[in-house]
Design an enzyme around this catalytic site. Structure first.
Site, mmCIF file in Angstrom:
data_model
loop_
_atom_site.group_PDB
_atom_site.id
_atom_site.type_symbol
_atom_site.label_atom_id
_atom_site.label_comp_id
_atom_site.label_asym_id
_atom_site.label_seq_id
_atom_site.Cartn_x
_atom_site.Cartn_y
_atom_site.Cartn_z
ATOM 1 N N GLY A 249 6.819 -10.175 -2.212
ATOM 2 C CA GLY A 249 6.147 -10.921 -3.276
ATOM 3 C C GLY A 249 6.863 -10.708 -4.590
ATOM 4 O O GLY A 249 7.937 -10.101 -4.631
ATOM 5 N N CYS A 256 -4.260 -0.982 -10.586
ATOM 6 C CA CYS A 256 -4.217 0.326 -9.917
ATOM 7 C C CYS A 256 -2.811 0.797 -9.548
ATOM 8 O O CYS A 256 -2.390 1.860 -9.992
ATOM 9 C CB CYS A 256 -5.083 0.280 -8.669
HETATM 10 C C1 UGA Z 1 -5.086 -1.041 -4.600
HETATM 11 C C2 UGA Z 1 -5.175 -0.331 -3.239
HETATM 12 O O1 UGA Z 1 -4.712 -1.210 -2.207
HETATM 13 C C3 UGA Z 1 -6.613 0.082 -2.923
HETATM 14 O O2 UGA Z 1 -6.657 0.802 -1.712
HETATM 15 C C4 UGA Z 1 -7.136 0.946 -4.076
HETATM 16 O O3 UGA Z 1 -8.483 1.320 -3.883
HETATM 17 C C5 UGA Z 1 -7.034 0.182 -5.380
HETATM 18 O O4 UGA Z 1 -5.655 -0.187 -5.598
HETATM 19 C C6 UGA Z 1 -7.536 1.040 -6.488
HETATM 20 O O5 UGA Z 1 -6.934 2.089 -6.742
HETATM 21 O O6 UGA Z 1 -8.593 0.759 -7.056
HETATM 22 P P1 UGA Z 1 -5.593 -3.525 -5.461
HETATM 23 O O7 UGA Z 1 -5.089 -3.101 -6.789
HETATM 24 O O8 UGA Z 1 -6.853 -4.306 -5.399
HETATM 25 O O9 UGA Z 1 -5.833 -2.245 -4.495
HETATM 26 O O10 UGA Z 1 -4.436 -4.383 -4.827
HETATM 27 P P2 UGA Z 1 -3.554 -4.454 -3.484
HETATM 28 O O11 UGA Z 1 -4.201 -5.386 -2.529
HETATM 29 O O12 UGA Z 1 -3.159 -3.117 -2.992
HETATM 30 O O13 UGA Z 1 -2.282 -5.201 -4.085
HETATM 31 C C7 UGA Z 1 -1.493 -4.584 -5.107
HETATM 32 C C8 UGA Z 1 -0.310 -5.457 -5.462
HETATM 33 O O14 UGA Z 1 0.603 -5.515 -4.370
HETATM 34 C C9 UGA Z 1 -0.677 -6.898 -5.774
HETATM 35 O O15 UGA Z 1 0.090 -7.342 -6.865
HETATM 36 C C10 UGA Z 1 -0.344 -7.643 -4.506
HETATM 37 O O16 UGA Z 1 -0.033 -8.989 -4.705
HETATM 38 C C11 UGA Z 1 0.863 -6.862 -4.031
HETATM 39 N N1 UGA Z 1 1.054 -6.969 -2.568
HETATM 40 C C12 UGA Z 1 0.116 -6.451 -1.722
HETATM 41 C C13 UGA Z 1 2.181 -7.586 -2.054
HETATM 42 O O17 UGA Z 1 3.061 -8.059 -2.810
HETATM 43 N N2 UGA Z 1 2.341 -7.661 -0.698
HETATM 44 C C14 UGA Z 1 1.433 -7.151 0.167
HETATM 45 O O18 UGA Z 1 1.646 -7.245 1.399
HETATM 46 C C15 UGA Z 1 0.285 -6.537 -0.347
#
Ligand code: UGA
Length: 423
Positions: A249, A256
């Protein structure tokens, strides 16, 4: 069933409160903002999170969930108090504990003897002692129960967690906290407070490292002629690697991962155990945003100056309205600096979050007269849009899909030159 106070009604506090009421506890959630509290009592949520409103409605109707202004009313009769306040990033990447310590100091004057104060906010390893000092109540136990929910799937993550982690000074207190989750099936890890705090940071930073790795592999795939989507699929079946957090991405963002990775790197340096892997992951994340900008630049042969760029997606990921540390905004800012006019659509954003950014009320309206279409957030509805219609509205025939969301063959059939990530 227990009497719970939840301090803070952000993503974590509100979801925890609604889920705990759903599990049968008597829950009072406190926030400092009277307007927010009034709305919450009418089930009007200030955040967008699928399914959460319904659970709040059910909680209010059952009489087991209520919202009040200030910690005093919430905590005066509680047995457990959850700290769910914000921990913004301070200087040097260090987490700012101002809100946590202020809430703890206030609780110290309120909570009944024997209360367990549970930290759910992400606090630097070793913070429990500072919370205990702020509480100034030797009869009160401080526990750590980190939250692992993701925005966009907060409720599902809370109801079906991969694990429940509780750290406390004694096993009985930890077990009492774990018992609040009775009704939820998940492995329970009981440990000391410091280890529980570490589990949270180490997990988030690991996801950041994994994502930076995947983004670098995707960049390499482009050079050697491999397809990153097939590559990550092939990797993900290995259970030691796992298929989640493996999508290339525009870089990892949100409230977070960037904050926690920076905080852990800062902790590591301070503790005399510098974390080179974390530094590399943060560096790679900046590079990833630069790579996306380079793809857009390459798609407009006459240069971005004076070009019109259509953007689909502003939030840091799909199914949220959260714009904090969004890679989309970071990319757009650079495109604007290079002289482009950017017109964006996002289903959850109604006011332009950046100066000079134009907003369109529909994805296709953003495409009018555009030289290039850039997909920056993976909202599923974008994948269903008729790309022939997009082409008809655009001046150019270029798509940069930084989420590999659109159907490449449909884009090509509609006359586009399609550029994904790692393909
Ligand atoms: C993250 C963690 O995944 C949670 O487990 C944690 O509780 C949370 O932080 C927190 O500390 O409160 P979140 O910030 O909601 O959750 O987002 P994610 O779904 O982990 O995504 C983070 C970033 O990585 C986003 O920008 C997303 O677009 C990117 N991402 C995620 C990717 O580019 N590829 C993926 O396969 C997954």
């Amino acid at each position: 069933m227990s009497n719970l106070a939840i301090i803070g009604t952000g993503y974590v506090g509100l979801t925890t409160g609604a889920v705990m009421a759903h599990l049968g506890h008597q829950v009072t959630c406190a926030d400092l903002d009277p307007a927010k509290v009034e709305k919450l009592n009418q089930a009007e949520l200030h955040i967008y999170e699928p399914g959460l409103r319904e659970l709040v409605v059910a909680g209010l109707a059952s009489g087991r969930l209520r919202f009040v202004v200030g910690a005093a009313e919430a905590a005066e009769a509680c047995e457990f108090a959850f700290l769910c306040v914000q921990t913004p990033q301070g200087a040097d990447g260090e987490a700012d504990l101002t809100w946590v310590l202020a809430a703890a100091a206030e609780l110290g004057h309120i909570v009944p003897p024997g209360t367990v104060v549970i930290n759910k906010s992400t606090v630097p390893v070793g913070s429990a002692a500072r919370v205990a000092a702020a509480l100034a109540r030797p009869d009160v136990t401080v526990a750590s129960n980190p939250e692992f929910l993701r925005e966009g799937t907060a409720l599902a993550d809370c109801l079906n967690p991969d694990r429940i982690v509780v750290g406390a000074p004694d096993v009985a207190a930890a077990q009492a906290v774990a018992a609040l989750y009775d009704g939820i099936t998940a492995p329970v890890v009981i440990t000391d407070v410091t280890s529980a705090e570490m589990i949270k940071y180490a997990s988030n930073a690991f996801l950041a490292v994994k994502l930076s790795y995947v983004n670098e592999i995707a960049a390499l795939c482009e050079r050697v002629g491999a397809d990153a989507l097939d590559v990550v699929q092939g990797m993900g079946f290995d259970q030691r690697i796992g298929k989640d957090a493996l999508k290339p991405g525009p870089g990892w963002g949100g409230s977070c991962l960037p904050k926690d990775t920076a905080a852990l790197a800062h902790m590591a340096a301070t503790a005399g155990a510098p974390a080179g892997v974390l530094q590399a992951a943060m560096h790679a994340n900046n590079e990833q945003r630069r790579r996306v900008v380079a793809k857009v630049t390459a798609a407009v042969p006459n240069g971005l100056h004076g070009a019109r760029v259509a953007v689909w997606g502003l939030t840091f990921k799909a199914n949220t309205d959260d714009l904090r540390d969004s890679p989309s905004l970071a990319v757009i800012q650079v495109l604007q600096q290079l002289g482009a006019t950017v017109v964006a659509h996002d289903p959850q954003v109604e006011a332009a979050p950046l100066e000079g950014l134009l907003l369109a009320s529909e994805p296709l309206l953003a495409c009018e007269q555009a030289d290039v279409l850039v997909v920056l957030t993976e909202w599923p509805q974008f994948a269903a849009i008729d790309l022939a219609e997009a082409a008809a509205r655009m001046t150019g025939r270029e798509i940069v899909d930084a989420r590999n969301l659109l159907d490449r063959s449909a884009a090509v059939a509609a006359g586009f030159h399609y550029v994904g990530l790692g393909r």
